[in-house]
Design an enzyme around this catalytic site. Structure first.
Site, short mmCIF file in Angstrom:
data_model
loop_
_atom_site.label_atom_id
_atom_site.label_comp_id
_atom_site.label_asym_id
_atom_site.label_seq_id
_atom_site.Cartn_x
_atom_site.Cartn_y
_atom_site.Cartn_z
N LYS A 160 0.85 -1.20 0.00
CA LYS A 160 0.00 0.00 0.00
C LYS A 160 0.88 1.25 0.00
O LYS A 160 2.10 1.16 0.20
CB LYS A 160 -0.91 -0.02 1.22
N ARG A 215 -9.85 -0.11 15.96
CA ARG A 215 -9.92 0.79 14.81
C ARG A 215 -10.99 0.24 13.88
O ARG A 215 -12.08 0.78 13.81
CB ARG A 215 -8.54 0.88 14.15
N TYR A 227 15.82 30.34 6.39
CA TYR A 227 14.55 30.95 6.84
C TYR A 227 14.51 31.11 8.34
O TYR A 227 14.92 30.21 9.09
CB TYR A 227 13.36 30.10 6.40
N MET A 248 12.02 24.22 0.84
CA MET A 248 11.27 23.36 -0.08
C MET A 248 12.20 22.53 -0.96
O MET A 248 11.95 21.36 -1.22
CB MET A 248 10.33 24.20 -0.95
C1 LIG Z 1 0.05 -1.84 6.74
C2 LIG Z 1 -0.47 -3.13 7.27
C3 LIG Z 1 0.40 -4.19 7.55
C4 LIG Z 1 1.91 -4.06 7.48
O1 LIG Z 1 2.39 -3.45 8.65
P1 LIG Z 1 3.97 -3.25 8.91
O2 LIG Z 1 4.04 -2.71 10.28
O3 LIG Z 1 4.44 -2.29 7.87
O4 LIG Z 1 4.58 -4.59 8.76
C5 LIG Z 1 -0.16 -5.39 7.94
N1 LIG Z 1 -1.49 -5.54 8.05
C6 LIG Z 1 -2.35 -4.54 7.81
C7 LIG Z 1 -3.81 -4.76 7.95
C8 LIG Z 1 -1.88 -3.30 7.41
O5 LIG Z 1 -2.73 -2.30 7.18
#
Ligand SMILES: *Cc1c(COP(=O)(O)O)cnc(C)c1O
Length: 361
Positions: free
Chosen positions: A34, A130, A254, A302
């Site tokens: 992702k 969550r 800055y 930047m």
């Molecule tokens: C992002 C995610 C992972 C991976 O987590 P890491 O800490 O990067 O290994 C595993 N399971 C779910 C549901 C996630 O959203």
């Protein structure tokens, strides 16, 4: 060409997948790609990780992109679909969906014209609080899915909030609860993220879900990636575009809040928050030049960062600078900035070209 670039190392990525297999030898591996493969490029990461047993993504678009890139392994939408109108694409591209909420279950039960059943990963909430069904209703959800025409094969998963702490009391309790809850469902199960893979072997079950460790950063605070034999996949680099002699008392950049304590050389690196280098990196955050750590001074702009070159009086325009990666763990930069490696990696901006390279920077 602007010299800011992210060198991405396919050998390191494959090596880290090998490390996951050594940690979890009896589990299948759902490689999490992702957020554009944690900033490395989702198509690139999935191609290099073609030996993984499946992939985890956060959108139908990413799933379709991977299918169109020729990936034929299972692809799982980690939060499932966001709207029932995505179910057509889901089936067309054989994407698996997480189902974590009554609303998704209802959609799946009521949508028509789905050409063939969709494989489902039921998410149960064992303490992250969550997303996920409460444990008490998991059996009921499983029953409904068994008779749902649109649902194909069912699997069950949950997620850890604190598995990075190996002294945490919640994690073993979560593992036990998940095991008891799911034991009689006779389905494949998945619980472990990277921290679970490294710290909690009893959480591995049939599928593990590594993200950050694939990209070579340690999932455990205080435990260097090197000690887990993980190799950084991304090395963020640029070059010095100026070396200027400054006088004692002169203010740099800055706000003018950093002043030279003595006459000194100050280097300017062509990288900044427009590239995803964190603007809140404080003075003292290291960069690597010729293998030497030198601290940044003044504020991150930047497109530029200024560095203290007193320890490198011979540094000159054109010299390569490593912001993180080989020789300078991204976790270390994250710690200076009060964030985590994940955020730094996935915020590398689109304008920074990703360049495949097996040569250490
Ligand atoms: C992002 C995610 C992972 C991976 O987590 P890491 O800490 O990067 O290994 C595993 N399971 C779910 C549901 C996630 O959203």
């Amino acid at each position: 060409m602007r010299p800011a670039r992210a060198l991405i190392n396919p050998d390191a990525l494959r090596h880290n997948l090998g490390r996951v297999r050594i940690f979890a030898p009896h589990s299948r591996v759902m490689a999490i790609v992702k957020a554009n493969g944690y900033g490395h490029g989702i198509g690139w990461a999935a191609r290099v990780l073609s030996d993984a047993d499946g992939f985890g993504v956060a959108s139908v678009e990413d799933g379709v992109l991977l299918r169109e890139a020729g990936i034929s392994k299972p692809i799982v939408l980690l939060e499932g679909f966001f709207h029932p109108n995505e179910l057509t694409d889901l089936t067309a591209h054989r994407l698996d969906t997480v189902v974590h909420h009554e609303s998704q279950l209802w959609d799946l039960e009521h949508i028509r014209d789905v050409p063939h059943p969709i494989d489902v990963w039921v998410k149960v909430d064992t303490g992250m609080h969550r997303i996920g069904f409460p444990p008490a209703i998991l059996a009921g959800v499983a029953k409904r899915l068994k008779v749902c025409m649109n649902a194909g094969r069912m699997r069950v998963m949950s997620h850890f909030p604190t598995a990075d702490n190996r002294f945490d009391a919640q994690t073993p309790e979560q593992i036990r609860q998940f095991d008891v809850l799911t034991r009689n469902l006779n389905v494949e199960r998945s619980l472990a993220n990277s921290a679970g893979i490294v710290n909690w072997p009893s959480s591995h079950f049939e599928w593990v879900r590594p993200g950050i460790m694939l990209y070579g950063a340690s999932p455990i605070i205080g435990l260097p990636a090197q000690e887990l034999d993980l190799k950084p996949v991304m090395t963020l680099t640029s070059e010095l575009i100026a070396v200027n002699l400054r006088r004692k008392g002169e203010a740099i950049g800055y706000g003018g809040d950093w002043r030279c304590p003595e006459d000194m050389p100050v280097g300017v690196v062509a990288i900044g928050y427009g590239d995803g280098y964190p603007r809140h990196a404080p003075p003292g955050t290291p960069v690597l030049i010729h293998g030497v750590r030198v601290p940044i001074v003044g504020r991150v702009s930047m497109d530029m960062v200024t560095v203290d070159l007193r320890d490198l009086p011979d540094a000159k325009v054109g010299d390569p600078v490593v912001l993180w990666g080989n020789g300078l763990p991204v976790e270390e930069i994250a710690e200076h900035c009060g964030t985590i490696s994940y955020e730094l990696l996935c915020r590398v901006a689109a304008r920074v070209p990703r360049i495949e390279s097996t040569i250490s920077a």
